[in-house]
Design a protein around this motif. Sequence first.
Motif, PDB file in Angstrom:
ATOM      1  N   ALA A 254      -1.184   6.782  -5.927  1.00 31.09           N
ATOM      2  CA  ALA A 254      -0.524   7.877  -6.639  1.00 31.09           C
ATOM      3  C   ALA A 254       0.985   7.823  -6.473  1.00 31.09           C
ATOM      4  O   ALA A 254       1.744   8.174  -7.378  1.00 31.09           O
ATOM      5  CB  ALA A 254      -1.065   9.217  -6.137  1.00 31.09           C
ATOM      6  N   ALA A 255       1.424   7.353  -5.305  1.00 25.55           N
ATOM      7  CA  ALA A 255       2.856   7.255  -5.036  1.00 25.55           C
ATOM      8  C   ALA A 255       3.490   6.036  -5.691  1.00 25.55           C
ATOM      9  O   ALA A 255       4.712   5.863  -5.638  1.00 25.55           O
ATOM     10  CB  ALA A 255       3.091   7.212  -3.529  1.00 25.55           C
TER      11      ALA A 255
ATOM     12  N   ARG B  85      15.930   1.782   3.780  1.00 27.88           N
ATOM     13  CA  ARG B  85      14.590   1.360   3.371  1.00 27.88           C
ATOM     14  C   ARG B  85      14.665   0.868   1.930  1.00 27.88           C
ATOM     15  O   ARG B  85      15.287   1.506   1.083  1.00 27.88           O
ATOM     16  CB  ARG B  85      13.606   2.533   3.468  1.00 27.88           C
ATOM     17  N   MET B  86      14.058  -0.276   1.682  1.00 24.93           N
ATOM     18  CA  MET B  86      13.997  -0.799   0.323  1.00 24.93           C
ATOM     19  C   MET B  86      12.546  -1.016  -0.059  1.00 24.93           C
ATOM     20  O   MET B  86      11.800  -1.679   0.666  1.00 24.93           O
ATOM     21  CB  MET B  86      14.757  -2.121   0.193  1.00 24.93           C
TER      22      MET B  86
ATOM     23  N   ALA C 209       8.961   0.351  -5.991  1.00 25.51           N
ATOM     24  CA  ALA C 209       9.138   1.800  -6.175  1.00 25.51           C
ATOM     25  C   ALA C 209      10.517   2.190  -5.651  1.00 25.51           C
ATOM     26  O   ALA C 209      10.655   2.803  -4.585  1.00 25.51           O
ATOM     27  CB  ALA C 209       8.040   2.572  -5.443  1.00 25.51           C
ATOM     28  N   PRO C 210      11.569   1.830  -6.380  1.00 27.88           N
ATOM     29  CA  PRO C 210      12.941   2.030  -5.879  1.00 27.88           C
ATOM     30  C   PRO C 210      13.328   3.478  -5.643  1.00 27.88           C
ATOM     31  O   PRO C 210      14.333   3.732  -4.964  1.00 27.88           O
ATOM     32  CB  PRO C 210      13.811   1.387  -6.972  1.00 27.88           C
ATOM     33  N   ASP C 211      12.561   4.426  -6.169  1.00 25.68           N
ATOM     34  CA  ASP C 211      12.867   5.834  -5.900  1.00 25.68           C
ATOM     35  C   ASP C 211      12.767   6.153  -4.412  1.00 25.68           C
ATOM     36  O   ASP C 211      13.337   7.149  -3.948  1.00 25.68           O
ATOM     37  CB  ASP C 211      11.920   6.751  -6.674  1.00 25.68           C
TER      38      ASP C 211
ATOM     39  N   LEU D  66       6.435  11.134   0.900  1.00 30.20           N
ATOM     40  CA  LEU D  66       6.951   9.856   1.377  1.00 30.20           C
ATOM     41  C   LEU D  66       8.456   9.727   1.249  1.00 30.20           C
ATOM     42  O   LEU D  66       9.029   8.740   1.724  1.00 30.20           O
ATOM     43  CB  LEU D  66       6.281   8.703   0.611  1.00 30.20           C
ATOM     44  N   ASP D  67       9.106  10.704   0.621  1.00 33.15           N
ATOM     45  CA  ASP D  67      10.545  10.591   0.400  1.00 33.15           C
ATOM     46  C   ASP D  67      11.310  11.764   0.995  1.00 33.15           C
ATOM     47  O   ASP D  67      12.355  12.158   0.485  1.00 33.15           O
ATOM     48  CB  ASP D  67      10.842  10.470  -1.105  1.00 33.15           C
TER      49      ASP D  67
END
Length: 377
Positions: A98-99, A169-170, A174-176, A156-157
């Motif tokens: 989902a993420a 963190r890279m 999912a660059p967001d 997660l963010d």
Amino acid sequence: MSLFIDVHALHTLPPSNINRDDTGAPKTATFGGVPRQRVSSQAWKRAIRRDFGEHLPADQLGVRTKRVVGQVVDVVKQIAPDWERDRAVTAVEAAFSAAGIKVEKKTVKKGEDQVQRDPEAGYLLFLSARQIQRLAEAVVTNEGAKLSKREAAALLDSEHSVDIAMFGRMVAEAPDYNVDAAVQVAHAIGVHASEPEFDYFTAVDDAAEAAEESGAGMIGTIQMMSSTLYRYATVDLQALIENLGDIRAATEATVAFVRSFVESMPTGKQNTFANRTLPEVVLVSVREDRPVSYVNAFETPVVTDGERGRRYDAAARLAREATEIDAAYDTRPVASWVVAVGDLAQSLSEVGEKVTLSRLLDGLRATLPVNDERERA
């Protein structure tokens, strides 16, 4: 206006091999036209992260691993012991999906058997302890039902750990979820010319020796170097505040970083060389203008006559570079402290207050701001 905390160190290593290249040789770099010993920033950041565990609570740190599903599943099982592991794995896998983070089933060989392991990400994913905990709690609260993309992303963010906030963190797919690093660490580099040496060693077979048989049980070689390194790192305090969302947490994280920068050591070949030294000089400056490295003090390699050693000449050069840069650019640090062994501090008397490490950390904590405009509002 941001503050930048610059950390400089002169750190002498005896014969050692703390950071190897793909051939097993100590890493090197050419600077000033001559080869020098080099220790990569990645190696020392790893050592710093490991040292954080000695000074910071576990819930303020993170884990970087492909095995993110297993990390969350373990917490799910702690929260809901009655859940079967397969159920937990399926629910956690769905949460990562989902993420927008792909995980794949992993099969490993154990003896003659193929063993199924928890699904893994295709790359190292950096998650904070709080992110793992909150994702596990959401999975259990939802009874395993798939989270929405927004719910999973929010978990997660946010609530980044100190090490994520500092080193970034890279996530390519999912660059967001990317986090810009608030700390920069330079490759440590020798202040003088040096090249690897070879140690030829033998190992004796104890039983053969007892039988009065001659010859070695094995022979081999290992490469090593000995250098006085210049080490540098800088903390962007405003960026760290933004990543952590709390100025007091950013201040304590900065103090912990400085301590771990000073006391940590990459672990390569430590059992062979026991190269457990501490820096002989540490200079910490708080600046309002911009970060400034003094590495160019050593662009011309240090050459010593042997009477006082390289580190005395290196300390004098470090002090001269600091004073000359501030004179040329009309700048002056907000505060500076020097930790130095013996009479090395004499060369640095004009660039910082001579203190012990504990007093340096206390002074740094007292100098950094305790609130910001958001808190005053």
